[in-house]
Structure formats: structure tokens, C-alpha cells
Design a protein around this motif. Structure first.
Motif, short mmCIF file in Angstrom:
data_model
loop_
_atom_site.label_atom_id
_atom_site.label_comp_id
_atom_site.label_asym_id
_atom_site.label_seq_id
_atom_site.Cartn_x
_atom_site.Cartn_y
_atom_site.Cartn_z
N PHE A 28 0.85 -1.20 -0.21
CA PHE A 28 -0.02 0.16 -0.20
C PHE A 28 0.97 1.27 0.03
CE2 PHE A 28 -3.10 -2.91 2.09
CZ PHE A 28 -4.09 -2.91 1.13
N VAL A 33 3.01 -5.06 2.80
CA VAL A 33 2.19 -5.62 3.71
C VAL A 33 2.29 -7.32 3.40
CG1 VAL A 33 -0.29 -6.26 4.15
CG2 VAL A 33 0.44 -3.91 3.74
N ALA A 52 -0.47 -11.77 14.27
CA ALA A 52 -0.88 -10.61 15.20
C ALA A 52 -1.77 -9.70 14.30
CB ALA A 52 0.21 -9.98 15.70
N SER A 53 -2.48 -8.95 15.06
CA SER A 53 -3.26 -7.71 14.26
C SER A 53 -2.14 -6.96 13.32
CB SER A 53 -4.05 -6.77 15.27
OG SER A 53 -4.44 -5.75 14.68
N GLY A 54 -2.61 -6.73 12.23
CA GLY A 54 -1.60 -6.03 11.28
C GLY A 54 -0.64 -6.81 10.60
N SER A 55 -0.87 -8.25 10.90
CA SER A 55 0.26 -9.10 10.15
C SER A 55 0.02 -9.37 8.63
CB SER A 55 0.32 -10.58 10.98
OG SER A 55 -0.98 -11.04 10.95
N LYS A 57 -3.54 -10.53 7.49
CA LYS A 57 -4.49 -11.70 7.24
C LYS A 57 -5.51 -11.13 6.48
CE LYS A 57 -5.32 -12.00 11.74
NZ LYS A 57 -4.42 -10.84 12.20
N SER A 59 -5.41 -8.83 4.44
CA SER A 59 -5.02 -8.27 3.16
C SER A 59 -4.92 -9.45 2.35
CB SER A 59 -3.59 -7.47 3.28
OG SER A 59 -3.84 -6.39 3.91
N1 LIG Z 1 -6.22 -0.11 2.41
C1 LIG Z 1 -4.97 -0.06 2.83
N2 LIG Z 1 -4.21 1.18 2.79
C2 LIG Z 1 -3.25 1.40 3.55
N3 LIG Z 1 -2.74 0.24 4.38
C3 LIG Z 1 -3.39 -0.74 4.61
C4 LIG Z 1 -4.79 -1.03 4.03
N4 LIG Z 1 -5.20 -2.06 4.37
C5 LIG Z 1 -4.55 -2.46 5.17
N5 LIG Z 1 -3.31 -1.84 5.37
C6 LIG Z 1 -2.22 -2.18 6.41
O1 LIG Z 1 -1.71 -3.29 6.05
C7 LIG Z 1 -1.38 -4.11 7.29
C8 LIG Z 1 -2.19 -5.24 7.45
O2 LIG Z 1 -3.59 -5.11 7.40
P1 LIG Z 1 -4.23 -6.41 7.49
O3 LIG Z 1 -4.16 -7.09 6.50
O4 LIG Z 1 -5.81 -5.73 7.85
O5 LIG Z 1 -3.87 -7.13 9.07
P2 LIG Z 1 -4.56 -8.22 9.89
O6 LIG Z 1 -6.08 -8.47 9.09
O7 LIG Z 1 -3.80 -9.40 9.93
O8 LIG Z 1 -4.84 -7.52 11.06
C9 LIG Z 1 -1.72 -2.90 8.50
O9 LIG Z 1 -0.38 -2.44 8.59
C10 LIG Z 1 -2.68 -2.03 7.86
O10 LIG Z 1 -2.56 -0.76 8.44
#
Ligand SMILES: Nc1ncnc2c1ncn2[C@@H]1O[C@H](COP(=O)(O)OP(=O)(O)O)[C@@H](O)[C@H]1O
Ligand SMILES: [Mg+2]
Lengths: 287, 218
Positions: A28, A33, A52-55, A57, A59
Motif C-alpha cells: 500500500f 504488507v 497478530a493484528s496487522g500481520s 491476514k 489483506s
Molecule cells: N487499504 C489500506 N491502505 C493502506 N494500508 C492498509 C490498507 N489495508 C491494510 N493496510 C495495512 O496493512 C497492514 C496489514 O493489515 P491487515 O491485512 O488488515 O492485517 P490483519 O488483518 O492481519 O490485522 C496493516 O499495517 C494495515 O495498516
């Protein structure tokens, strides 16, 4: 616990791969990511993604049906290429929108926030895909939808609008809506995280039923007990990479990766007491 | 003091003016909706030049006073283009383009206020862009758009009075004509105000009601 066992897909399930991800990368802007994810899911397999949150999943799950477009990598669903782009940015096979829509409808997705269509009844929500996308005759779609809603225990609620249903009921409608497209693989993104605790069970039960019926599933969840119960394989994501994977008894009870160890720590502690019981159960499942 | 006969004697002229006002209200709202839908969708596309074009349109017509637009279309545009533009066409074009810019903004805001999860869910079951818009996004957006659309349309009816400045014989034009030979502006302009109140107050109440029912449908 031998490592060979931990890496092979459960042998008694079908061997055809339904979903194959190759070196999926996602950025992104400048933020990386996903950093090259390989994941192959065979027919009937239930894969649970933890991390973990932000890993990454969510995405990763959103890449599988191209709600997020990977920066590079390839996605094959049911032997059809949905996406392919080399790391140098060259697009090997540009795929027309129509094809993308057709192939992606072989995946069904269930969202954390349900995302039901609020201006349609439960029944209309479930019929929408078959009627509008697949152009099925209305009556046929209606019968299928009623059957699916019945299966989800919602026979009483087919004419209700989402706002008239509890969270657990809404999520089960959402499962039926995804199933109505007869997907090859179902994707769940923390399907119980937005629910009140007393409603979590009914949704999990519906998912266990789906798994038993032989549905191929990829599930993101923080409910490790549920993961243990339902998963053929648990995949631990860390910083956009698959850090460890294997059968639940291995990944959840004997983790190796240090961050996975601390991630499953609490489950691990309580599981210590239950280990004999859990392992017996796992053995039972394997027979 | 207040001489009703001024109004009753000239009721025919006022009636003609009212019909003209209603006629322009209806046709410019119709054309404005079509044009506004078009401009609004352009702004929502993912093709950057189109988005900018839509934005330019909106800012252009929103920020020029309507009276200036009308006068320009009627007096200046024919000179530029070297063609003849009747006052009816000038009024129609000016009013339609003006209201379209507001409708386009209402549409854009309405669509963007729909939860992105709706697009995700619709996409995930394989819907195309058109199917998503038609079946999922616009029906939800329109519900939220009804109150502002009604409000803007009420303003549009009032704005048609500016047509009198380019000598289109609307209600206000007839009123000033009547007062020019009766010398009774008080009665005549009071009558015009009352006519607008009689027509618009019920519409305002209706739009309030729609707003309430729209809010409870959410
Ligand atoms: N649309 C987006 N634009 C920018 N950054 C994003 C977007 N979606 C997710 N992220 C970033 O990508 C990383 C992974 O997010 P995410 O896949 O939601 O993780 P999880 O579901 O494991 O918690 C995070 O740091 C989040 O901030
Ligand atoms: Mg997530």
C-alpha cells in the motif's frame, strides 16, 4: 512430533488443489504488507490463518478474490488463472474484467462486519448473486436460497431485513449468500469478531457443519480453540510472511517460531492441561 | 388600502406567469437530473481526467451566480458562438446546467456515503461495476439523497424567478408588468409571494417527511 508430518496436507482429503497462491506481494504505497506468500489449499481442506493484528491476514484474504490487487505474484483458483504478474511488474496475462468476475465468484467471502445488503430481505440477499450474476431463473434461485437459509437455521427469518436480525443471524445469512454462488472455496475474515459473545457459538456451529460437508475453507480467526477443532492446517502469518504452518496439534501445541510461541502462549498454557485430551482427539480425527 | 381587484382583474396574466414558472421548474429539474447523474457518475469513475472534468463542471456552475450565468448564456454566448439563442433556450440551458452541478454533488456525496463494505460484498459475489451500481450502491445512495434533492429542487423553483431578467414571461415578469400599468406593486408582489408559499410549503413538509422515513429506513 516429526516435521515431515507437519508440512504435508492431510492425506485423506482430496488431492486437487483448489487454490494456489504463488509469491503474493502487496504494497500500500510504500508500505509492504505481504512479502511473497505461497499457499496451496486442496479440495476439502480447512486452513486457519492466525497472526497478530496487522500481520496481513485480511489483506491476504482480500487478495485471493482480488478485492486487493497484489503488486506481484499469481493466483490460481480451480485451475484457472485469476491473476499473474511478475515481480518486475510485467503483466504476464492480463485478464479481462468479465473473466475476473467469473473466476472470483468461485470464491465466497464472509466479512467481519457481515456487509449484508440492507435494502433486501435475507432471502433476496441470498438470491442476488445467482439471479443477477449467474442469471439463474428466479424460482430456481429461490428454492436454492431457501434450502441454504434452512441449513443455516434461518427458516423463520427469510423475509426479514438485516436490521431485524441479530448479528449471529446476519452472519449466517452472509454465509448462505456466499454459498449460493456454489463457490469452490469459502473465505472467512474473522467472522465472529463483531459478535456478542453469546452469538459466537451459533456461527461457529454453522461453519463446523460446512467443514463437515466437505467445503474447502480458509478462515481467519482469533478463536484458537475453534481453530484447533476445525482446522486441517494452521498457518501463522508474521509481517506478511508465512512464518510457520502445520496441523493444529503441531502449530498450536508445539510452536517453534518465537513470535508464534508468544502468540499462542495463553492458549498453550490452558492447552497444557488439556493436551492428553486434545491429542487423543486429534488422533481420533486422523483415523 | 389593499385592493384585491388589482389581482382578480389580472388573474389571467398571473396564471400564465405561474404556468411558465412551473414549466421551467419541471423541465430544468428533469434535464438537471439527467445531466447531474452523468456528471456525478463521471466524478465517481476511476479515470482521473474524467474525474477532473466532472469536478471542473461542478465548481464552474456552482461558483458563478446564476443571474450571471443566465445573462451570459443569453447575451454573451450568442456573440461568441455566432448563433442565435432564444430567451427560452438561454433560460433552459442556464437553469439546467446550474442545478445539475448541485445534483451531481448530491449524487457523489450520496454514493460515497454508502459503506465500502457494500462494494466489497457485491464484488465478492462476482458483480460487475454496472451491476454493483444499479443493484446495490445507487438504491442505497438514492434513499439518502431524497431530502437534499427535494431541497435543491425547491430552491430551483424559486430560482426560476431570475428568468424575468432575460424577459422570459414567468410569474415575476408578469407581476412587474402588471404593476407597471396598475401602479399597485404592493398587491401584485404580495400575491406572487403568497403563490410561492402555497406551492412550496406543502413540498417542504413532504420533503421533511421523506427525510424522516429515509432516516428510519436506515
Ligand atoms: N487499504 C489500506 N491502505 C493502506 N494500508 C492498509 C490498507 N489495508 C491494510 N493496510 C495495512 O496493512 C497492514 C496489514 O493489515 P491487515 O491485512 O488488515 O492485517 P490483519 O488483518 O492481519 O490485522 C496493516 O499495517 C494495515 O495498516
Ligand atoms: Mg483483519
Amino acid at each position: 512430533m516429526s516435521t515431515t508430518q507437519s508440512n504435508a496436507p492431510t492425506p485423506e482429503k482430496g488431492k486437487t488443489s483448489v487454490l494456489r497462491l504463488d509469491r503474493i506481494c502487496l504494497k500500500f504505497g510504500d508500505k509492504r504488507v505481504l512479502n511473497g506468500i505461497d499457499l496451496s489449499v486442496v479440495e476439502g481442506e480447512v486452513v486457519v490463518l492466525i497472526g497478530a493484528s496487522g500481520s496481513g491476514k485480511t489483506s491476504l484474504l482480500r487478495c485471493i478474490n482480488l478485492l486487493n490487487t497484489p503488486t506481484s505474484g499469481s493466483i490460481v483458483i480451480d485451475d484457472e488463472v485469476l491473476f499473474h504478474r511478475q515481480a518486475d511488474g510485467k503483466n504476464g496475462t492480463p485478464i479481462p474484467n468479465q473473466e475476473v468476475n467469473r473466476i472470483r465468484s468461485k470464491t465466497g467471502m464472509v466479512f467481519q462486519q457481515f456487509n449484508l445488503f440492507p435494502h433486501m430481505t435475507a432471502l433476496e440477499n441470498v438470491m442476488e448473486g445467482p439471479v443477477i450474476v449467474k442469471k439463474e431463473p428466479k424460482e430456481q434461485a429461490r428454492q436454492t436460497a431457501l434450502k441454504l437459509l434452512d441449513l443455516m437455521g434461518l427458516a423463520q427469518h427469510v423475509e426479514k431485513y438485516p436490521r431485524q436480525l441479530s448479528g449471529g443471524q446476519q452472519q449466517r445469512v452472509a454465509i448462505a449468500r456466499a454459498m449460493a454462488m456454489q463457490p469452490k472455496v469459502m473465505l472467512f475474515d474473522e467472522p465472529t469478531s463483531a459478535l456478542d459473545p453469546e452469538l459466537v457459538g451459533e456461527v461457529m456451529k454453522a461453519m463446523v457443519e460446512l467443514a463437515k460437508s466437505g467445503m474447502t475453507m480458509v478462515i481467519v480467526t482469533h478463536e484458537l480453540g475453534f481453530a484447533f477443532e476445525v482446522a486441517d492446517r494452521v498457518v501463522f502469518l508474521d509481517q506478511g510472511l508465512v512464518a510457520e504452518q502445520g496441523p493444529p496439534s503441531k502449530v498450536l501445541l508445539h510452536p517453534e517460531h518465537p513470535r508464534l510461541k508468544s502468540f499462542v502462549g495463553r492458549f498453550h498454557e490452558s492447552a497444557d492441561l488439556l493436551r492428553p485430551f486434545l491429542e487423543a482427539r486429534q488422533a481420533e480425527k486422523a483415523c | 388600502m389593499f385592493d384585491y381587484t388589482v389581482i382578480t382583474n389580472n388573474i389571467g396574466l398571473l396564471w400564465q406567469g405561474l404556468l411558465m414558472t412551473l414549466y421551467f421548474t419541471v423541465i430544468t429539474i428533469g434535464a438537471g437530473l439527467v445531466l447531474g447523474l452523468f456528471v456525478g457518475l463521471i466524478q465517481l469513475s476511476t479515470f482521473r481526467p474524467l474525474v477532473l472534468l466532472g469536478q471542473a463542471y461542478v465548481e464552474f456552475f456552482r461558483n458563478i451566480p446564476l443571474l450571471v450565468t443566465l445573462l451570459w448564456v443569453y447575451y454573451a454566448f450568442p456573440i461568441f458562438a455566432g448563433i442565435n439563442v432564444t430567451k427560452f433556450w438561454a433560460g433552459f440551458i442556464g437553469l439546467s446546467c446550474y442545478v445539475a452541478s448541485f445534483y451531481a454533488e448530491i449524487l457523489r456525496a450520496g454514493v460515497q456515503s454508502v459503506d465500502p463494505g457494500q462494494t466489497d460484498a457485491a464484488t465478492a459475489i462476482g458483480m460487475s461495476y454496472g451491476q454493483r451500481m444499479r443493484r446495490i450502491i445507487l438504491p442505497q445512495a438514492f434513499r439518502k439523497m431524497i431530502p437534499p434533492l427535494a431541497g435543491q429542487s425547491i430552491i430551483q423553483m424559486k430560482n426560476t424567478t431570475l428568468l424575468s431578467m432575460i424577459t422570459v414571461p414567468d410569474l415575476l415578469y408578469q407581476a412587474s408588468y402588471i404593476s407597471s400599468f396598475t401602479y399597485r406593486p404592493m398587491e401584485v408582489y404580495t400575491a406572487v409571494g403568497v403563490i410561492f408559499l402555497i406551492i412550496l410549503i406543502p413540498l417542504t413538509l413532504l420533503s421533511r417527511k421523506l427525510e424522516k422515513s429515509g432516516a428510519s429506513a436506515k
